[in-house]
Motif scaffolding. Sequence first.
Motif, PDB file in Angstrom:
ATOM      1  N   UNK A 116       0.996  -1.608   0.243  1.00  0.00           N
ATOM      2  CA  UNK A 116      -0.525  -0.109   0.019  1.00  0.00           C
ATOM      3  C   UNK A 116       0.692   0.997   0.202  1.00  0.00           C
ATOM      4  N   UNK A 117       0.890   2.251  -0.915  1.00  0.00           N
ATOM      5  CA  UNK A 117       1.686   3.502  -0.838  1.00  0.00           C
ATOM      6  C   UNK A 117       1.515   4.836   0.401  1.00  0.00           C
ATOM      7  N   UNK A 118       0.676   4.151   1.309  1.00  0.00           N
ATOM      8  CA  UNK A 118       0.197   4.829   2.762  1.00  0.00           C
ATOM      9  C   UNK A 118      -0.431   4.349   3.981  1.00  0.00           C
ATOM     10  N   UNK A 119       0.480   4.216   4.199  1.00  0.00           N
ATOM     11  CA  UNK A 119      -0.387   3.401   6.010  1.00  0.00           C
ATOM     12  C   UNK A 119      -0.247   4.453   7.151  1.00  0.00           C
ATOM     13  N   UNK A 120      -2.217   4.770   7.854  1.00  0.00           N
ATOM     14  CA  UNK A 120      -2.146   5.273   8.718  1.00  0.00           C
ATOM     15  C   UNK A 120      -2.089   3.802  10.184  1.00  0.00           C
ATOM     16  N   UNK A 121      -1.207   4.231  10.849  1.00  0.00           N
ATOM     17  CA  UNK A 121      -1.097   3.133  11.563  1.00  0.00           C
ATOM     18  C   UNK A 121      -2.405   4.008  13.184  1.00  0.00           C
ATOM     19  N   UNK A 122      -3.371   3.047  13.434  1.00  0.00           N
ATOM     20  CA  UNK A 122      -4.307   3.150  14.015  1.00  0.00           C
ATOM     21  C   UNK A 122      -4.079   3.113  15.729  1.00  0.00           C
ATOM     22  N   UNK A 123      -4.680   3.810  17.122  1.00  0.00           N
ATOM     23  CA  UNK A 123      -5.573   2.680  18.055  1.00  0.00           C
ATOM     24  C   UNK A 123      -6.113   2.950  18.597  1.00  0.00           C
ATOM     25  N   UNK A 124      -7.236   2.310  19.138  1.00  0.00           N
ATOM     26  CA  UNK A 124      -8.068   2.349  19.201  1.00  0.00           C
ATOM     27  C   UNK A 124      -8.941   3.132  20.474  1.00  0.00           C
ATOM     28  N   UNK A 125      -9.453   3.581  20.393  1.00  0.00           N
ATOM     29  CA  UNK A 125      -9.478   4.789  21.829  1.00  0.00           C
ATOM     30  C   UNK A 125     -11.203   4.203  22.466  1.00  0.00           C
ATOM     31  N   UNK A 126     -12.121   3.866  20.628  1.00  0.00           N
ATOM     32  CA  UNK A 126     -13.748   3.877  21.692  1.00  0.00           C
ATOM     33  C   UNK A 126     -14.032   2.791  21.258  1.00  0.00           C
ATOM     34  N   UNK A 127     -15.132   2.366  21.432  1.00  0.00           N
ATOM     35  CA  UNK A 127     -15.780   0.888  20.393  1.00  0.00           C
ATOM     36  C   UNK A 127     -17.055   1.539  20.563  1.00  0.00           C
ATOM     37  N   UNK A 128     -18.223   1.608  20.095  1.00  0.00           N
ATOM     38  CA  UNK A 128     -19.032   2.689  20.238  1.00  0.00           C
ATOM     39  C   UNK A 128     -20.642   1.124  19.374  1.00  0.00           C
ATOM     40  N   UNK A 129     -20.916   0.788  20.068  1.00  0.00           N
ATOM     41  CA  UNK A 129     -22.095   0.125  19.293  1.00  0.00           C
ATOM     42  C   UNK A 129     -23.057   0.847  19.234  1.00  0.00           C
ATOM     43  N   UNK A 130     -23.666   0.663  17.603  1.00  0.00           N
ATOM     44  CA  UNK A 130     -24.558   1.188  16.464  1.00  0.00           C
ATOM     45  C   UNK A 130     -26.213   0.940  16.788  1.00  0.00           C
ATOM     46  N   UNK A 131     -25.360  -0.413  16.143  1.00  0.00           N
ATOM     47  CA  UNK A 131     -26.598  -1.407  15.878  1.00  0.00           C
ATOM     48  C   UNK A 131     -26.003  -2.396  14.725  1.00  0.00           C
ATOM     49  N   UNK A 132     -26.246  -2.524  13.838  1.00  0.00           N
ATOM     50  CA  UNK A 132     -26.409  -3.415  12.337  1.00  0.00           C
ATOM     51  C   UNK A 132     -24.486  -3.491  12.586  1.00  0.00           C
ATOM     52  N   UNK A 133     -23.461  -2.025  12.883  1.00  0.00           N
ATOM     53  CA  UNK A 133     -22.102  -2.243  12.595  1.00  0.00           C
ATOM     54  C   UNK A 133     -21.662  -1.438  14.451  1.00  0.00           C
ATOM     55  N   UNK A 134     -20.704  -1.740  14.303  1.00  0.00           N
ATOM     56  CA  UNK A 134     -19.536  -1.334  16.208  1.00  0.00           C
ATOM     57  C   UNK A 134     -18.631   0.322  14.953  1.00  0.00           C
ATOM     58  N   UNK A 135     -19.037   0.904  15.858  1.00  0.00           N
ATOM     59  CA  UNK A 135     -17.773   2.200  15.572  1.00  0.00           C
ATOM     60  C   UNK A 135     -16.427   2.039  16.398  1.00  0.00           C
ATOM     61  N   UNK A 136     -15.210   1.874  15.592  1.00  0.00           N
ATOM     62  CA  UNK A 136     -14.237   2.011  16.056  1.00  0.00           C
ATOM     63  C   UNK A 136     -13.724   3.506  15.890  1.00  0.00           C
ATOM     64  N   UNK A 137     -13.588   4.129  17.060  1.00  0.00           N
ATOM     65  CA  UNK A 137     -12.486   5.797  17.363  1.00  0.00           C
ATOM     66  C   UNK A 137     -11.320   5.218  17.736  1.00  0.00           C
ATOM     67  N   UNK A 138      -9.963   6.022  16.639  1.00  0.00           N
ATOM     68  CA  UNK A 138      -9.104   5.526  16.925  1.00  0.00           C
ATOM     69  C   UNK A 138      -8.129   6.779  16.507  1.00  0.00           C
ATOM     70  N   UNK A 139      -6.966   6.269  16.948  1.00  0.00           N
ATOM     71  CA  UNK A 139      -6.293   8.296  16.878  1.00  0.00           C
ATOM     72  C   UNK A 139      -4.881   7.517  15.976  1.00  0.00           C
ATOM     73  N   UNK A 140      -4.375   7.686  14.910  1.00  0.00           N
ATOM     74  CA  UNK A 140      -3.683   7.919  14.135  1.00  0.00           C
ATOM     75  C   UNK A 140      -1.837   8.094  14.699  1.00  0.00           C
ATOM     76  N   UNK A 141      -1.699   7.321  14.795  1.00  0.00           N
ATOM     77  CA  UNK A 141      -0.399   7.518  15.796  1.00  0.00           C
ATOM     78  C   UNK A 141       1.004   7.410  13.977  1.00  0.00           C
ATOM     79  N   UNK A 142       0.890   7.319  14.203  1.00  0.00           N
ATOM     80  CA  UNK A 142       2.067   7.266  12.923  1.00  0.00           C
ATOM     81  C   UNK A 142       1.855   7.229  11.681  1.00  0.00           C
TER      82      UNK A 142
END
Length: 204
Positions: A116-142
Motif C-alpha cells: 500500500x502506498x500510504x499506511x495509517x497506524x491506529x490505536x483504538x480509543x473507543x468502541x461504540x455499538x451503533x446497531x448493525x455496525x460497531x464504530x471503532x474510534x482511533x488515534x493515528x499514531x504514525x
Amino acid sequence: MAKTVWRGGNMLYPVPAVMVSTADRDGRSNIITVAWAGTVCSNPPMVSISVMPRRFSHALLCDSREFVINLTSRKLQYACDWCGVRSGAEVDKWQEMKLTPELAATLSYAPLIAESPVNLECKVTKIEKLGSHDLFLAEITAVQVDDALLDTSGKLDLARADLTAYSHGEYYALGEKLGTFGYSVRKEKNARSAKSQRSGRRSK
C-alpha cells in the motif's frame, strides 16, 4: 430539478474503500475491506471505521485495539475487492493475494500492508455499538508514506499513488484535478489585491 424521495439510507458517496489490517494479541492477523472509514478529528489526528460484529476481524480489533488503514491504489483494487468478499476465518488473505505484512512503527500487533502506498497506524480509543455496525474510534499514531510519492523537495504528491474510490457498489479511478483547496476564492483575493495595487499607484 425534479427529485424522487427515498427512505433514509447510506448514500454518502464516493468514499475510499480501504484495506484495514489488524491482528489479535496472539498474532492472528487479517485484512478487511472497509468503505465506512473517515477522518473525525485533526488534533489529535483521529479516524473511525465501522465493522459488523459478525466479521472475523471484529474480534481481532477488540482484542488488540489496533489497526492499520492501508490506502488502495489501482494496483491493489482487485485485492481490495477480494478481501471484502472472503472471510479471514476461511482463507489466509495475505497469502492468497500475495500481500506482505510488515511491522508497524508504533503498534505492537497490527501489521501494515507493504504494497500500500500510504499506511495509517491506529490505536483504538473507543468502541461504540451503533446497531448493525460497531464504530471503532482511533488515534493515528504514525503515517508511513512510500518514498516514490515524494518529489525532489520532499513534498507529498499523492496523485502519484493512483488511488481509487468506491461509489454505490462500483470502484472508480480518480479523475482529473478540478482545483486545489481554496481555489474558489483565490482568484477573488488576487483580483482585490491587484485592484488595491492599481489604486495605490494612482493615489501617489
